[in-house]
Design a protein around this motif. Structure first.
Motif, PDB file in Angstrom:
ATOM      1  N   LEU A  17      -5.728   0.353   9.583  1.00  0.00           N
ATOM      2  CA  LEU A  17      -6.982   0.861  11.229  1.00  0.00           C
ATOM      3  C   LEU A  17      -7.398  -0.736  11.271  1.00  0.00           C
ATOM      4  CD1 LEU A  17      -8.268   4.000  11.451  1.00  0.00           C
ATOM      5  CD2 LEU A  17      -6.771   3.243  13.197  1.00  0.00           C
ATOM      6  N   LEU A  18      -6.553  -1.829  11.025  1.00  0.00           N
ATOM      7  CA  LEU A  18      -6.732  -3.556  10.989  1.00  0.00           C
ATOM      8  C   LEU A  18      -7.116  -3.882  12.192  1.00  0.00           C
ATOM      9  CD1 LEU A  18      -4.725  -4.604   8.235  1.00  0.00           C
ATOM     10  CD2 LEU A  18      -6.621  -4.312   8.552  1.00  0.00           C
ATOM     11  N   ASN A  78      -4.706   9.383   2.865  1.00  0.00           N
ATOM     12  CA  ASN A  78      -6.302   8.807   3.109  1.00  0.00           C
ATOM     13  C   ASN A  78      -6.595   7.946   3.779  1.00  0.00           C
ATOM     14  OD1 ASN A  78      -7.617  11.337   1.871  1.00  0.00           O
ATOM     15  ND2 ASN A  78      -7.349  11.224  -0.256  1.00  0.00           N
ATOM     16  N   SER A  79      -5.331   6.972   3.735  1.00  0.00           N
ATOM     17  CA  SER A  79      -5.007   5.826   3.800  1.00  0.00           C
ATOM     18  C   SER A  79      -5.577   5.339   5.208  1.00  0.00           C
ATOM     19  CB  SER A  79      -3.091   5.750   3.989  1.00  0.00           C
ATOM     20  OG  SER A  79      -2.910   5.872   3.002  1.00  0.00           O
ATOM     21  N   ALA A  80      -5.775   6.187   6.411  1.00  0.00           N
ATOM     22  CA  ALA A  80      -6.571   5.959   7.942  1.00  0.00           C
ATOM     23  C   ALA A  80      -7.162   5.077   7.605  1.00  0.00           C
ATOM     24  CB  ALA A  80      -6.935   7.248   8.661  1.00  0.00           C
ATOM     25  N   LYS A  81      -8.160   4.594   6.578  1.00  0.00           N
ATOM     26  CA  LYS A  81      -9.128   3.341   6.943  1.00  0.00           C
ATOM     27  C   LYS A  81      -8.250   1.740   6.718  1.00  0.00           C
ATOM     28  CE  LYS A  81     -13.502   1.637   5.210  1.00  0.00           C
ATOM     29  NZ  LYS A  81     -14.743   1.601   4.194  1.00  0.00           N
ATOM     30  N   GLN A  82      -7.728   1.944   5.354  1.00  0.00           N
ATOM     31  CA  GLN A  82      -6.611   0.944   5.695  1.00  0.00           C
ATOM     32  C   GLN A  82      -6.073   0.147   6.568  1.00  0.00           C
ATOM     33  OE1 GLN A  82      -7.307   3.168   3.096  1.00  0.00           O
ATOM     34  NE2 GLN A  82      -7.186   3.019   0.679  1.00  0.00           N
ATOM     35  N   SER A  84      -5.260  10.179  13.097  1.00  0.00           N
ATOM     36  CA  SER A  84      -6.544   9.882  12.624  1.00  0.00           C
ATOM     37  C   SER A  84      -5.651   7.696  13.007  1.00  0.00           C
ATOM     38  CB  SER A  84      -6.949  10.317  11.231  1.00  0.00           C
ATOM     39  OG  SER A  84      -5.451   9.956  10.365  1.00  0.00           O
ATOM     40  N   LEU A  85      -4.378   7.900  13.907  1.00  0.00           N
ATOM     41  CA  LEU A  85      -3.563   6.216  13.343  1.00  0.00           C
ATOM     42  C   LEU A  85      -3.693   6.430  15.167  1.00  0.00           C
ATOM     43  CD1 LEU A  85      -1.665   6.350  10.306  1.00  0.00           C
ATOM     44  CD2 LEU A  85      -4.204   5.104  10.813  1.00  0.00           C
ATOM     45  N   HIS A 135       0.543  -0.775   0.315  1.00  0.00           N
ATOM     46  CA  HIS A 135       0.345  -0.307  -0.241  1.00  0.00           C
ATOM     47  C   HIS A 135       1.203   1.514   0.190  1.00  0.00           C
ATOM     48  CE1 HIS A 135      -3.327   2.230   0.567  1.00  0.00           C
ATOM     49  NE2 HIS A 135      -2.852   2.913   2.003  1.00  0.00           N
TER      50      HIS A 135
END
Length: 480
Positions: free
Chosen positions: A370-371, A364-368, A425-426, A359
């Motif tokens: 936060l596993l 805009n990568s926060a969602k990917q 955000s992480l 990746h």
């Protein structure tokens, strides 16, 4: 038959000498045995010597001349013809012709042989002389000299690492006296030759050997995946130290609270050195390792499997644990025990505690990422070399390593800014970012954070590397 030291010459296969311009009486004949064996040896010697040299100009003074009658014939010019040929090929011919070892043209001894060219000397060694036994010490000295002559950096270290690798040791210094003085086999010498030739092409030693140590791990290395530097080990130690301090504070409370297992995000995992070291140092942790390059992701996966199989059985004693049962591969099964409390084996099952993602991290990568929910630590050795400095890097780097893992843009902070903008955000509250940076960056990063107060990030500490340069940043998220 006589061999004449003058202008008179004779056919190598016999016959009467031909008269030259000088009177025959001025020529001084030198006896030469006319036995059939030596005649045959002379003829075949000339033929093989011609082939060995790759032309009609043979070793020593052997050449093509023209007889008085105008017909081109093979003839001996005066000098050391027989001596040269005997040094080159007579032992081989004796085997072919079944001649006795005592049959030596002209009765010349080995010590009378002339100094040969490198090509002739090589042929002589391969055909007649038994090669000298070569030891590890000899090889290191030889290749150190070759590397220095060709301008290869760290010539001695390179030769020592290659020799140690072929002998199955970590370092040259770890070899005992017996290993240093035991003759190397032909296979070992060939391996050293092949690896050294790669180093002569300025390939980094890590790529030449195909593996390298980082912390307590031995990891695969291959181009163009970025090679972890020694100072980056300190970055791992800083994260481990911060987590240990958090655990100590919690255990010192009157009523300790349950602390969840730390979640760590590494951005730009490369070979997986940082991520895998943290998994081993913090056996309850979980790690997400991310890289935009597929080659890096693939190598991290390979190293994760390698560490999973090879490392954990060695790690157990250091953790005060005993293995109750093992699988065929040596990986831990069932339960591990401390003094009295059973510890689930999954605490050390690396494959269950790491996500490796292909990746390209962006704003805009926060969602990917936060596993496993918000993270405790973000750690990265990002590209931080100033673009204007890229051209001055060593040839080993420019030719073989992924330059995208080094070039940080005009100010060296292109990726650093992305990480810091994404961090709030992480991270959990009071979560930390640990970065390896250029020595010019601490002040630049602090100024940038002050210019972006909405991120709620503060520079907590700047740590120096083993050269005394400011190299590592500890940045912490403030509580709202």
């Amino acid at each position: 038959m006589v061999f004449l030291q003058g202008t008179r010459v004779t056919h190598p296969w016999g016959g009467e000498p031909r008269a030259g311009a000088e009177d025959q009486k001025s020529c001084k004949p030198v006896p030469f045995s006319c036995c059939p064996e030596e005649k045959a040896l002379t003829v075949v010697s000339w033929c093989l010597a011609t082939v060995a040299c790759g032309s009609t100009k043979c070793p020593g003074d052997l050449a093509l001349t023209r007889s008085a009658g105008g017909n081109k014939e093979h003839m001996w010019k005066p000098g050391t013809d027989f001596t040269t040929m005997r040094c080159l090929i007579h032992p081989l011919l004796r085997r072919l012709l079944g001649l006795s070892p005592q049959c030596v043209p002209g009765g010349l001894s080995q010590s009378e042989c002339p100094i040969l060219s490198p090509k002739q000397s090589s042929l002589r060694q391969s055909c007649s002389a038994r090669p000298r036994l070569v030891t590890a010490t000899d090889v290191v000295k030889y290749w150190q000299n070759v590397f220095e002559t060709n301008g290869i950096p760290e010539a001695r270290e390179s030769s020592e690492y290659i020799l140690a690798f072929v002998l199955g040791a970590k370092t040259f210094q770890s070899l005992n006296s017996k290993s240093l003085h035991t003759p190397l086999t032909a296979v070992q010498q060939e391996q050293i030759q092949q690896l050294s030739n790669k180093r002569l092409e300025r390939m980094p030693v890590q790529y030449v050997l195909g593996e390298w140590d980082f912390q307590d791990l031995t990891l695969k290395m291959r181009p163009p995946v970025f090679i972890p530097r020694p100072e980056t080990e300190d970055l791992v130690s800083l994260v481990v130290q911060e987590e240990s301090q958090k655990c100590e504070k919690n255990s010192g409370l009157c009523f300790p609270v349950s602390v969840p297992h730390p979640v760590i995000l590494e951005i730009g995992c490369g070979s997986g050195a940082i991520a895998l070291s943290l998994l081993c140092k913090l056996p309850q942790s979980r790690v997400i390792a991310v890289d935009k390059e597929k080659a890096a992701v693939d190598l991290t996966r390979e190293n994760a499997h390698r560490v999973h199989i090879c490392f954990f059985p060695k790690l157990l004693p250091a953790l005060g644990l005993q293995r109750q049962a093992t699988s065929v591969s040596g990986c831990t099964e069932l339960h591990l025990f401390t003094s009295c409390k059973p510890v689930p084996a999954l605490m050390l099952q690396l494959q269950e505690r790491i996500h490796i993602l292909h990746h390209d991290v962006s704003y805009n990568s926060a969602k990917q990422l936060l596993l496993w929910g918000p993270t405790d630590f973000i750690v990265s050795n990002p590209p931080y070399v100033f673009h204007e400095d890229m051209a001055s890097l060593d040839a080993e780097i420019l030719r073989y390593e992924d330059l995208g893992a080094l070039d940080g843009g005009d100010d060296g902070m292109r990726v650093i800014k992305t990480i810091l903008a994404l961090a709030p955000s992480l991270l959990k509250d009071s979560g930390s970012v640990f970065l390896e940076v250029d020595p010019k960056h601490p002040n630049m990063v602090e100024n940038w954070l002050q210019a972006h107060p909405n991120l709620l990030l503060v520079l907590r500490a700047v740590h120096k590397d083993f050269c005394g340069k400011p190299r590592f940043l500890h940045i912490q998220k403030q509580s709202r």
